[in-house]
Structures are given as structure tokens and as C-alpha cells.
Design a protein around this motif. Sequence first.
Motif, PDB file in Angstrom:
ATOM      1  N   UNK A 235     -30.049   6.599 -71.957  1.00 56.44           N
ATOM      2  CA  UNK A 235     -28.681   7.262 -72.501  1.00 56.44           C
ATOM      3  C   UNK A 235     -28.155   7.873 -71.571  1.00 56.44           C
ATOM      4  N   UNK A 236     -28.932   8.759 -70.694  1.00 59.66           N
ATOM      5  CA  UNK A 236     -28.070   9.476 -69.361  1.00 59.66           C
ATOM      6  C   UNK A 236     -27.560   8.496 -68.537  1.00 59.66           C
ATOM      7  N   UNK A 237     -28.146   7.215 -68.177  1.00 59.48           N
ATOM      8  CA  UNK A 237     -27.544   6.329 -67.398  1.00 59.48           C
ATOM      9  C   UNK A 237     -26.333   5.849 -67.893  1.00 59.48           C
ATOM     10  N   UNK A 238     -26.382   5.544 -69.383  1.00 58.17           N
ATOM     11  CA  UNK A 238     -24.990   5.007 -69.902  1.00 58.17           C
ATOM     12  C   UNK A 238     -23.870   5.887 -69.884  1.00 58.17           C
ATOM     13  N   UNK A 239     -23.857   7.132 -69.596  1.00 62.15           N
ATOM     14  CA  UNK A 239     -22.804   8.332 -69.554  1.00 62.15           C
ATOM     15  C   UNK A 239     -21.748   7.919 -68.563  1.00 62.15           C
ATOM     16  N   UNK A 240     -22.158   7.451 -67.352  1.00 58.84           N
ATOM     17  CA  UNK A 240     -21.098   7.188 -66.418  1.00 58.84           C
ATOM     18  C   UNK A 240     -20.096   6.080 -66.797  1.00 58.84           C
ATOM     19  N   UNK A 241     -20.536   5.185 -67.478  1.00 60.85           N
ATOM     20  CA  UNK A 241     -19.653   4.138 -67.937  1.00 60.85           C
ATOM     21  C   UNK A 241     -19.063   4.458 -69.390  1.00 60.85           C
ATOM     22  N   UNK A 242     -19.800   5.151 -70.201  1.00 62.39           N
ATOM     23  CA  UNK A 242     -19.213   5.512 -71.408  1.00 62.39           C
ATOM     24  C   UNK A 242     -19.578   7.126 -71.598  1.00 62.39           C
ATOM     25  N   UNK A 243     -18.264   7.830 -70.987  1.00 64.33           N
ATOM     26  CA  UNK A 243     -18.202   9.184 -70.958  1.00 64.33           C
ATOM     27  C   UNK A 243     -18.355   9.741 -72.569  1.00 64.33           C
ATOM     28  N   UNK A 244     -17.827   8.880 -73.651  1.00 62.49           N
ATOM     29  CA  UNK A 244     -18.018   9.399 -74.960  1.00 62.49           C
ATOM     30  C   UNK A 244     -19.214   9.784 -75.279  1.00 62.49           C
ATOM     31  N   UNK A 245     -20.285   9.452 -74.849  1.00 62.67           N
ATOM     32  CA  UNK A 245     -21.690   9.754 -75.048  1.00 62.67           C
ATOM     33  C   UNK A 245     -21.930  11.233 -74.926  1.00 62.67           C
ATOM     34  N   UNK A 246     -20.956  11.854 -74.230  1.00 58.55           N
ATOM     35  CA  UNK A 246     -21.129  13.269 -74.214  1.00 58.55           C
ATOM     36  C   UNK A 246     -20.838  14.009 -75.282  1.00 58.55           C
ATOM     37  N   UNK A 247     -20.005  13.225 -76.166  1.00 60.15           N
ATOM     38  CA  UNK A 247     -19.445  13.903 -77.576  1.00 60.15           C
ATOM     39  C   UNK A 247     -20.493  13.640 -78.758  1.00 60.15           C
ATOM     40  N   UNK A 248     -21.821  13.247 -78.277  1.00 57.81           N
ATOM     41  CA  UNK A 248     -22.774  13.115 -79.455  1.00 57.81           C
ATOM     42  C   UNK A 248     -23.041  14.483 -79.951  1.00 57.81           C
ATOM     43  N   UNK A 249     -23.045  14.408 -81.549  1.00 52.38           N
ATOM     44  CA  UNK A 249     -23.011  15.538 -82.360  1.00 52.38           C
ATOM     45  C   UNK A 249     -24.551  15.930 -82.801  1.00 52.38           C
ATOM     46  N   UNK A 250     -25.278  14.920 -83.040  1.00 53.81           N
ATOM     47  CA  UNK A 250     -26.310  14.974 -83.616  1.00 53.81           C
ATOM     48  C   UNK A 250     -27.542  13.848 -82.970  1.00 53.81           C
ATOM     49  N   UNK A 251     -28.714  14.648 -82.811  1.00 52.00           N
ATOM     50  CA  UNK A 251     -29.649  13.731 -82.490  1.00 52.00           C
ATOM     51  C   UNK A 251     -30.962  14.192 -82.708  1.00 52.00           C
ATOM     52  N   UNK A 252     -31.960  13.078 -82.619  1.00 52.89           N
ATOM     53  CA  UNK A 252     -33.374  13.320 -82.710  1.00 52.89           C
ATOM     54  C   UNK A 252     -33.969  13.212 -81.449  1.00 52.89           C
ATOM     55  N   UNK A 253     -34.738  14.240 -80.909  1.00 51.03           N
ATOM     56  CA  UNK A 253     -35.423  14.106 -79.571  1.00 51.03           C
ATOM     57  C   UNK A 253     -36.858  14.348 -79.514  1.00 51.03           C
ATOM     58  N   UNK A 254     -37.493  12.997 -79.264  1.00 52.49           N
ATOM     59  CA  UNK A 254     -38.908  13.073 -78.936  1.00 52.49           C
ATOM     60  C   UNK A 254     -39.372  12.186 -77.838  1.00 52.49           C
ATOM     61  N   UNK A 255     -38.997  12.650 -76.364  1.00 51.89           N
ATOM     62  CA  UNK A 255     -39.237  11.893 -75.263  1.00 51.89           C
ATOM     63  C   UNK A 255     -40.542  11.936 -74.578  1.00 51.89           C
ATOM     64  N   UNK A 256     -41.424  13.090 -75.219  1.00 51.98           N
ATOM     65  CA  UNK A 256     -42.658  12.980 -74.436  1.00 51.98           C
ATOM     66  C   UNK A 256     -43.712  12.543 -75.023  1.00 51.98           C
ATOM     67  N   UNK A 257     -44.739  12.222 -74.459  1.00 57.48           N
ATOM     68  CA  UNK A 257     -46.183  11.583 -75.255  1.00 57.48           C
ATOM     69  C   UNK A 257     -46.929  12.886 -75.674  1.00 57.48           C
ATOM     70  N   UNK A 258     -48.144  12.858 -75.291  1.00 56.84           N
ATOM     71  CA  UNK A 258     -49.071  14.035 -75.956  1.00 56.84           C
ATOM     72  C   UNK A 258     -48.932  15.435 -75.134  1.00 56.84           C
ATOM     73  N   UNK A 259     -48.178  15.143 -73.969  1.00 56.16           N
ATOM     74  CA  UNK A 259     -47.861  16.558 -73.191  1.00 56.16           C
ATOM     75  C   UNK A 259     -46.635  16.570 -72.677  1.00 56.16           C
ATOM     76  N   UNK A 260     -46.366  17.623 -72.340  1.00 57.01           N
ATOM     77  CA  UNK A 260     -44.843  18.058 -71.710  1.00 57.01           C
ATOM     78  C   UNK A 260     -45.038  18.176 -70.013  1.00 57.01           C
ATOM     79  N   UNK A 261     -46.416  18.119 -69.806  1.00 54.34           N
ATOM     80  CA  UNK A 261     -46.487  18.131 -68.260  1.00 54.34           C
ATOM     81  C   UNK A 261     -45.979  16.869 -67.399  1.00 54.34           C
TER      82      UNK A 261
END
Length: 312
Positions: A68-94
Motif C-alpha cells: 500500500x505504501x509503495x503504491x502511494x507515489x504512483x497513486x497519490x489518491x491512496x492518501x485520501x483513504x477514509x477507512x481501513x482495517x489494520x492488522x499488519x503484525x503477527x503474534x508480536x509488535x517487536x
Amino acid sequence: MPLPIELVLNVIHCLLPSNPDVFLPSSHPITKTLLSFTLVCRETCRVASRYLRQYCVYLSSGPRLRAFLLGIPTDPELRNTTALVLAPFGNTIDDQPTATWVRELFFYTCSSLTRLIIDIPLRSLYPEHDHLDVRRILRAGFCRLENLEEFVSVRDELFLDLTHHGSEPSVWQSWPKLRRLGLYNVDADMGFWLNIAKMPHLETLVLTRADSLSDVDIKHSLFLNASPNADLRLKILIIYIGEDPILPLHLAQIPWSKIDPGGKVTVMLYKIGTFCPGDVSIETCQEWVRSKAEDGTLWDLGGEVVAPHENL
């Protein structure tokens, strides 16, 4: 003869879910159809992309977040996301790289993001063991969400303390536009209700398996700490599993009918199942709350209304 573009755009609009609070996963037919419309022409791509950013952003792994982050330079409209579900970690945030990606995500989207569900194990790394400064990185990102209106933390109370004793204010206190707040296993003591009373736009508070409910009278604490000019109107839904939570209504010296004669604050209990030994009940609660938050029904749930003192 090709269809008029206005008719095609109306078809896209008719696809949208009736519930504006719903989140649609990538497997949902609406998500797939919107993705197809991004390939039709420039105008359908513009409209469909806007709806995808409103309903369908699931960053459910580290690679998805990075893509998603790598797509922002080519698609700046991704900055205008209004809602999202975020679960990028596994069992730890370390995991410092993923934490940095989360901070960058919020840096890019903080101006537009209004709805957020997180499923992040923030209690998997306590401040005294945070040698990579992961918690500080995450806290800096979450503190940028000044336009957030709706937030659900599936696994904890948004535990982003930086010290062992947790002297920092809760991050959600810095979100002035917050209307809906859902927290898991928060310590709902007097200090917590003091902070809730200071939230000017909060309308709905959902607490799952909250602690300290047996030690504090909710309404008395809220109205005692609210600003004299505050128009306190709040729905409090206490979700539990197993035995009914103990609310110490006998502790208040003033009946609720006198503290809140207009019934501006409603306290309700909602039972979702029976207690199971071990972590099964914890996982059951977390999965249940996440599903209700994603399908947009969490905020409309009703429950058993807690009665005023004199009727108990």
C-alpha cells in the motif's frame, strides 16, 4: 451505442452497501466489482477507487501494508483513504520495520482517515522490554490521527504506554473529533471516566471485558468530571462473557435519576456467550467484536439497560 457515463456511474453507486459503516473484504462481490470498474475507463476508475478507499482497505499483513505504501507515489489518491482495517503484525509488535510502516501509513492518511479498526497485539511487548523503541514509533503514528471519528481496538485498550507506570495520556484523548470508541479490556477506573467526560463529541462507547467496573459508579464519575457547559450525551455498551459484570450502583450517594434526570447517558449490558476456561473466551470476544465492527453493526447494538438506583 455505448451507455452514457452517467448511467454507468449510477450503476456503481447502486452497488454500495446500505450500511455506511461496513467494511468489505477483498473476497466480497462488491469489492471485486468495484475493482473491475477501475479497469473500464478513467471516470469509472476515479469513482470506483474512491469507494474502494471508503469501504475496502484491509491491510491485514506486513506485505499488504508495505505494498500500500509503495503504491502511494504512483497513486497519490491512496492518501485520501477514509477507512481501513489494520492488522499488519503477527503474534508480536517487536518488529521495527512494520512499526515504521504503520507510522508512515498514518503520516500519509491522517488528513482523510475517519474510521479505523486495529487488530494489533500491543500487549505482546511491554515498555520495559522495548529495546527497539517500537512503542514510541507506533505512538507517534497514532497521535497523528486528528480527524479520526470512529475507532475500535480489538485486542486491547490501545496500549501505547512508553514507560512501565504508563504516565502518558491515552492516545485516543488526542483525537478531538472522535464520536465512536471501542476498547478491549480497558481499566475503567475513575481516571478513565474522567478522560471520557472530556471527549466533546463522543456519542458511543463500547467496552469489552472491561476491568474495574465493580469499583466505580459510571454516571456519578462522568457527570462529576464533565465540564459545566458540556452537553454530555453518551451510549455506553458493556460487552461481557460469562457472569454478569458487577456495577456498584450502591456506591453512589445520588441516584442516577437525579444525576442524569434527562437520561442523556445510557448504560447497557450485552452478553455474547458463556465463560470458557483459558484463552478461549478472550479469543471469542475479540473475534466477535471484530466481526461486528467490520459488518458495521457494533455501534447499533442494544442491550439490557442498567436501571436507576432507586429501582434496584
